[in-house]
Design a protein around this motif. Structure first.
Motif, short mmCIF file in Angstrom:
data_model
loop_
_atom_site.label_atom_id
_atom_site.label_comp_id
_atom_site.label_asym_id
_atom_site.label_seq_id
_atom_site.Cartn_x
_atom_site.Cartn_y
_atom_site.Cartn_z
N VAL A 16 -4.14 6.05 -15.10
CA VAL A 16 -3.24 6.94 -14.36
C VAL A 16 -3.19 6.56 -12.88
N ILE A 17 -4.37 6.29 -12.31
CA ILE A 17 -4.43 5.93 -10.89
C ILE A 17 -3.69 4.61 -10.64
N GLY A 18 -3.85 3.63 -11.56
CA GLY A 18 -3.12 2.37 -11.42
C GLY A 18 -1.62 2.58 -11.43
N LEU A 19 -1.13 3.44 -12.34
CA LEU A 19 0.30 3.72 -12.42
C LEU A 19 0.79 4.47 -11.18
N VAL A 20 0.00 5.42 -10.71
CA VAL A 20 0.36 6.15 -9.49
C VAL A 20 0.47 5.20 -8.31
N SER A 21 -0.45 4.24 -8.23
CA SER A 21 -0.45 3.29 -7.11
C SER A 21 0.83 2.45 -7.09
N VAL A 22 1.25 1.97 -8.26
CA VAL A 22 2.48 1.18 -8.32
C VAL A 22 3.70 2.07 -8.07
N ALA A 23 3.66 3.30 -8.57
CA ALA A 23 4.78 4.23 -8.34
C ALA A 23 4.98 4.47 -6.85
N LEU A 24 3.88 4.59 -6.10
CA LEU A 24 3.99 4.80 -4.65
C LEU A 24 4.67 3.62 -3.97
N PHE A 180 2.31 9.43 16.74
CA PHE A 180 3.03 8.17 16.68
C PHE A 180 3.50 7.89 15.24
N PHE A 181 4.73 7.39 15.14
CA PHE A 181 5.30 7.00 13.86
C PHE A 181 5.87 5.60 13.99
N THR A 182 5.36 4.67 13.18
CA THR A 182 5.86 3.30 13.21
C THR A 182 7.33 3.26 12.83
N LYS A 183 8.09 2.50 13.59
CA LYS A 183 9.52 2.35 13.28
C LYS A 183 9.80 1.07 12.50
N GLU A 184 8.91 0.07 12.63
CA GLU A 184 9.10 -1.18 11.90
C GLU A 184 7.74 -1.81 11.62
N GLY A 185 7.48 -2.11 10.37
CA GLY A 185 6.20 -2.68 9.97
C GLY A 185 5.62 -1.90 8.80
N PRO A 186 4.38 -2.23 8.38
CA PRO A 186 3.76 -1.56 7.23
C PRO A 186 3.68 -0.04 7.39
N GLY A 187 3.44 0.42 8.62
CA GLY A 187 3.34 1.87 8.84
C GLY A 187 4.65 2.60 8.64
N ALA A 188 5.75 1.89 8.71
CA ALA A 188 7.07 2.52 8.51
C ALA A 188 7.44 2.60 7.04
N LYS A 189 6.65 1.96 6.18
CA LYS A 189 6.94 1.95 4.74
C LYS A 189 6.05 2.99 4.06
N HIS A 190 6.68 4.01 3.57
CA HIS A 190 5.89 5.06 2.91
C HIS A 190 6.80 5.91 2.02
N ALA A 191 6.19 6.45 0.99
CA ALA A 191 6.89 7.41 0.14
C ALA A 191 7.08 8.71 0.91
N ALA A 192 7.90 9.60 0.37
CA ALA A 192 8.10 10.90 1.00
C ALA A 192 6.77 11.63 1.13
N VAL A 193 6.67 12.48 2.16
CA VAL A 193 5.40 13.15 2.46
C VAL A 193 4.89 13.94 1.27
N LEU A 194 5.74 14.72 0.63
CA LEU A 194 5.30 15.56 -0.49
C LEU A 194 4.83 14.72 -1.66
N ILE A 195 5.55 13.64 -1.96
CA ILE A 195 5.14 12.76 -3.06
C ILE A 195 3.80 12.11 -2.75
N SER A 196 3.63 11.64 -1.53
CA SER A 196 2.37 11.00 -1.13
C SER A 196 1.21 11.99 -1.21
N LEU A 197 1.47 13.21 -0.76
CA LEU A 197 0.43 14.25 -0.80
C LEU A 197 0.02 14.57 -2.23
N LEU A 198 1.01 14.74 -3.11
CA LEU A 198 0.72 15.04 -4.51
C LEU A 198 -0.03 13.90 -5.18
N ALA A 199 0.36 12.67 -4.85
CA ALA A 199 -0.35 11.50 -5.40
C ALA A 199 -1.80 11.50 -4.95
#
Length: 354
Positions: A16-24, A180-199
Motif C-alpha cells: 500500500v505504501i509503495g502504491l501511495v508513493s507512486v500515486a503522489l 517560503f514557497f518554491t516557484k521553480e524546482g523540486p519544492g514547487a512539485k507537489h500534490a494538493a495539500v489535502l491529498i498529501s496530508l491524507l497520504a
C-alpha cells in the motif's frame, strides 16, 4: 497475532505504501520522491526560512500527516507512551549527521527503495553504503553499545512535536508572507495539500501498526535471521516498481535521473553515514518520525537533529545536487563518519555503570 499473520500484514502495508508513493508522484510530487523523509524535512526547513535554497522550500504535508497519523493510531490502540531522556544531545548529533549523509546521496532509506523502483541505478551504491553502515553499527551493538535507558515523562511532553505539526499545517494552508514557497524546482512539485496530508496520515498509521523500519529489518535479518520488517520494504519496492512500469515512470539507467547524481563513491559514503548513524539511533528516519508521533521524546530530539542538519546542509553548501557533491559536503561526510565512530566507541567501551 502469529508470525505468519504479522508477515502478511506488513507485506500488505508495504504494498500500500509503495502504491501511495507512486500515486503522489503522479499527482505532482517530484519523480522517485513520492515519499522521502530527508527531502520532506529539507523542504519544510526551507519553507520556514531556515535555509534559503530557493529550489527546495515547501512545508510538506506528508511529513505532518506521518507524525499525526502515528500519534492518532497509537492513541487509539493505547500505545501512546511518553518516554525520553536517553542521551538526548547524542541523539541530536546523530540525527544531524544522518541528514548530512542523506543529503549527500539525495534521499533517505525510503527514497533509496523508491529510486531503485524508478530505475535509478545510482541508488544501488546508496543501498550498498546503507547496508555497510548498518553492519558497522551492528559491530558495536554486539559489543554492548547503548545510549542507556529512557524514562517515563508527562503526556504534554509527548504532544509537543505533534502540536508543532498542526502549526505547520496552519502555515501551509494560510500561506502567510513570511513562509517560503518554491516557484521553480523540486519544492514547487507537489500534490494538493489535502491529498498529501491524507497520504501522510495513511503511511504514518500503517508504519505505526507494523513497526516498519528499514534499519530494523536489515539489523534483525543479520542478527536473528528474522525477515519480518524487511518484508515491508521489499513490498514497497515491488509495488512501486510495478506501478512505475504500468504508468510509464520506470526509466532505467544512471544518467539524467531525477534529483540524483552519478558520483558512486559519494552516494555510497553518504548512505554509509546514514546507515551507521541510524543503526546507533535504533531506527531509520521513518521509524524515528513514527516513534516521535507515539510520544517518544528521544525520537523527537532526533527529528530536531535531522531538521537542523537539513538547514545546515543548504546554508553551508553541504548538500549535493543533480550536478554532484560539493567539496564542503565531502568534508562533512568524512567528519560525520569520524564523529559517529567516536560516539559508537565511547558508548561501547568507555561505559560506567549507572
Amino acid at each position: 497475532m502469529n508470525v505468519k499473520a504479522e508477515r502478511i500484514t506488513i507485506a500488505v502495508a508495504g504494498a500500500v505504501i509503495g502504491l501511495v508513493s507512486v500515486a503522489l508522484v503522479l499527482l505532482g510530487n517530484p519523480a522517485n520522491m513520492g515519499f522521502c523523509l530527508a527531502c520532506f524535512i529539507r523542504d519544510t526547513a526551507g519553507g520556514l526560512g531556515l535555509h534559503r535554497a530557493e529550489a527546495v522550500q515547501y512545508i510538506r504535508p506528508e511529513l505532518i500527516g506521518l507524525i499525526l497519523g502515528a500519534m492518532l493510531l497509537s492513541l487509539f490502540r493505547g500505545e501512546f507512551s511518553v518516554r525520553g531522556g536517553s542521551a538526548p544531545m547524542t541523539r541530536f548529533l546523530l540525527g544531524f549527521f544522518v541528514m548530512i549523509g542523506c543529503l549527500m546521496f539525495l534521499g533517505c532509506p525510503f527514497r533509496t527503495v523508491l529510486r531503485l523502483a524508478g530505475g535509478d541505478f545510482n541508488a544501488i551504491f546508496g543501498l550498498l553504503g546503507f547496508l555497510c553502515g548498518i553492519v558497522a553499527g551492528i559491530y558495536f551493538l554486539n559489543r554492548g553499545y547503548s545510549l542507556k535507558r529512557s524514562y517515563q515523562q508527562t503526556r504534554p511532553e509527548g504532544l509537543v512535536l505533534p502540536a508543532v505539526q498542526l502549526v505547520f499545517l496552519v502555515l501551509v494552508l494560510a500561506a502567510p508572507a513570511f513562509i517560503f514557497f518554491t516557484k521553480e524546482g523540486p519544492g514547487a512539485k507537489h500534490a494538493a495539500v489535502l491529498i498529501s496530508l491524507l497520504a501522510g496520515l495513511l503511511v504514518g498509521a500503517l508504519a505505526q501498526h507494523t513497526r516498519m523500519c528499514m534499519v530494523g529489518g536489515i539489523r534483525d535479518f543479520i542478527l536473528f535471521r528474522e525477515p519480518k520488517l524487511l518484508i515491508g520494504f521489499c513490498m514497497i519496492f515491488v509495488a512501486a516498481l510495478l506501478a512505475n512500469l504500468m504508468s510509464g515512470h520506470f526509466h532505467p539507467g544512471f544518467a539524467d535521473q531525477p534529483v540524483a547524481h552519478t558520483e558512486s563513491l559519494w552516494n555510497f559514503l553518504g548512505m554509509l553515514l546514514a546507515g551507521y548513524g541510524c543503526c546507533l539511533l535504533g531506527g531509520c528516519p521513518l521509524r524515528q518520525m513514527v516513534m516521535a508521533g507515539e510520544g517518544n521524546t528521544d525520537s523527537a530530539v532526533t527529528y530536531l537533529g535531522l531538521f537542523v542538519g537539513a538547514a545546515f546542509a543548504h546554508n553551508f553548501a553541504l548538500a549535493s545536487s543533480g550536478k554532484g557533491s560539493t567539496p564542503n559536503g565531502r568534508i562533512a561526510v568524512i567528519l560525520g563518519l569520524i564523529v559517529v565512530t567516536v560516539i559508537a566507541v565511547s558508548n561501547t567501551f568507555n561505559k560506567k555503570e549507572a
